[in-house]
Write a protein that holds these residues in place. Sequence first.
Motif, PDB file in Angstrom:
ATOM      1  N   LYS A 154       5.911  36.356  23.853  1.00  0.00           N
ATOM      2  CA  LYS A 154       5.173  35.802  22.720  1.00  0.00           C
ATOM      3  C   LYS A 154       3.875  36.597  22.494  1.00  0.00           C
ATOM      4  N   TYR A 206      12.928  27.698  15.577  1.00  0.00           N
ATOM      5  CA  TYR A 206      12.455  26.446  16.183  1.00  0.00           C
ATOM      6  C   TYR A 206      12.855  25.231  15.338  1.00  0.00           C
ATOM      7  N   PHE A 262       3.070  19.246  17.296  1.00  0.00           N
ATOM      8  CA  PHE A 262       2.518  20.564  17.628  1.00  0.00           C
ATOM      9  C   PHE A 262       3.159  21.693  16.831  1.00  0.00           C
ATOM     10  N   LEU A 286       2.380  25.745  16.744  1.00  0.00           N
ATOM     11  CA  LEU A 286       3.383  26.641  17.306  1.00  0.00           C
ATOM     12  C   LEU A 286       3.683  27.786  16.335  1.00  0.00           C
ATOM     13  N   ARG A 290      16.367  31.070  31.918  1.00  0.00           N
ATOM     14  CA  ARG A 290      15.505  29.879  31.904  1.00  0.00           C
ATOM     15  C   ARG A 290      14.830  29.691  33.253  1.00  0.00           C
ATOM     16  N   THR A 331       8.682  24.591  30.701  1.00  0.00           N
ATOM     17  CA  THR A 331       7.982  24.804  29.432  1.00  0.00           C
ATOM     18  C   THR A 331       6.462  24.741  29.620  1.00  0.00           C
ATOM     19  N   ARG A 389       6.218  31.970  33.690  1.00  0.00           N
ATOM     20  CA  ARG A 389       5.152  31.105  33.157  1.00  0.00           C
ATOM     21  C   ARG A 389       4.161  30.697  34.245  1.00  0.00           C
ATOM     22  N   GLY A 436       0.815  25.596  25.256  1.00  0.00           N
ATOM     23  CA  GLY A 436       0.743  26.220  23.934  1.00  0.00           C
ATOM     24  C   GLY A 436       0.482  27.717  23.976  1.00  0.00           C
ATOM     25  N   ASN A 446       2.408  29.857  26.490  1.00  0.00           N
ATOM     26  CA  ASN A 446       3.236  29.999  27.688  1.00  0.00           C
ATOM     27  C   ASN A 446       3.993  31.330  27.781  1.00  0.00           C
TER      28      ASN A 446
HETATM   29  P1  DAT Z   1      10.950  26.001  25.729  1.00  0.00           P
HETATM   30  O1  DAT Z   1      10.119  27.117  25.145  1.00  0.00           O
HETATM   31  O2  DAT Z   1      10.722  25.863  27.208  1.00  0.00           O
HETATM   32  O3  DAT Z   1      12.396  26.080  25.359  1.00  0.00           O
HETATM   33  P2  DAT Z   1      10.727  23.935  23.707  1.00  0.00           P
HETATM   34  O4  DAT Z   1      11.889  24.584  23.055  1.00  0.00           O
HETATM   35  O5  DAT Z   1      10.794  22.466  23.962  1.00  0.00           O
HETATM   36  O6  DAT Z   1      10.387  24.629  25.115  1.00  0.00           O
HETATM   37  O7  DAT Z   1       9.416  24.199  22.870  1.00  0.00           O
HETATM   38  C1  DAT Z   1       9.207  25.469  22.275  1.00  0.00           C
HETATM   39  C2  DAT Z   1       7.755  25.867  22.443  1.00  0.00           C
HETATM   40  O8  DAT Z   1       6.918  24.931  21.783  1.00  0.00           O
HETATM   41  C3  DAT Z   1       7.277  25.840  23.911  1.00  0.00           C
HETATM   42  O9  DAT Z   1       7.576  27.049  24.587  1.00  0.00           O
HETATM   43  C4  DAT Z   1       5.815  25.640  23.748  1.00  0.00           C
HETATM   44  C5  DAT Z   1       5.726  24.734  22.525  1.00  0.00           C
HETATM   45  N1  DAT Z   1       5.639  23.331  22.942  1.00  0.00           N
HETATM   46  C6  DAT Z   1       6.643  22.561  23.414  1.00  0.00           C
HETATM   47  N2  DAT Z   1       6.232  21.325  23.700  1.00  0.00           N
HETATM   48  C7  DAT Z   1       4.907  21.303  23.407  1.00  0.00           C
HETATM   49  C8  DAT Z   1       3.876  20.324  23.485  1.00  0.00           C
HETATM   50  N3  DAT Z   1       4.131  19.098  23.930  1.00  0.00           N
HETATM   51  N4  DAT Z   1       2.614  20.692  23.103  1.00  0.00           N
HETATM   52  C9  DAT Z   1       2.354  21.936  22.651  1.00  0.00           C
HETATM   53  N5  DAT Z   1       3.282  22.916  22.546  1.00  0.00           N
HETATM   54  C10 DAT Z   1       4.532  22.597  22.919  1.00  0.00           C
END
Ligand code: DAT
Length: 150
Positions: free
Chosen positions: A11, A51, A59, A63, A87, A93, A104, A112, A114
Amino acid sequence: ANLERSFIAVKPDGVERGLVGEIVRRFETRGFKILALQLVHPSEQLLRDHYADLAGKPFFPKLLAYMQSGPVAAFVIQGKGAVKIGRAMLGATNPQDSAPGTIRADFALDIGKNVCHGSDSVESAEKEIALWFGENLKSYTRAVDAVIYE
Ligand code: DAT
Ligand code: MG
């Protein structure tokens, strides 16, 4: 069986911090084949598609802005267990919950910011690869696969 693919992306914070080489290296040394590799400035529409399952989350606007704050180093890994291992190598996450040794945990502190993305299923991997790279990725053979696989 060794043809499974996953979409991985460093990212914008990871690119800014100079972590592209380190992160790609981890997947290379694990044994995965790099199938595609590109620095991308993602459009808002690309990110909305990528997404799509998170569109309703509070969020989500943050994002989108984060993912457009700079270029993303997008790549595709291929190999046995690419999605699940990808993964696992990423960690949870929320970096606060990521196990030591994961990307990570080793490079991030906040959910936010990661640092890295990895597909969460074979199905989303195929969708994400098509979104970021198009449908027809060129494959190639690597002599070293004969040494990596039993
Ligand atoms: P991952 O990236 O582990 O697959 P995700 O698909 O649930 O997780 O979410 C995508 C991205 O969105 C994640 O890498 C960071 C952000 N994100 C997820 N949950 C969040 C939250 N509760 N607050 C802030 N950012 C969040
Ligand atoms: Mg996800």
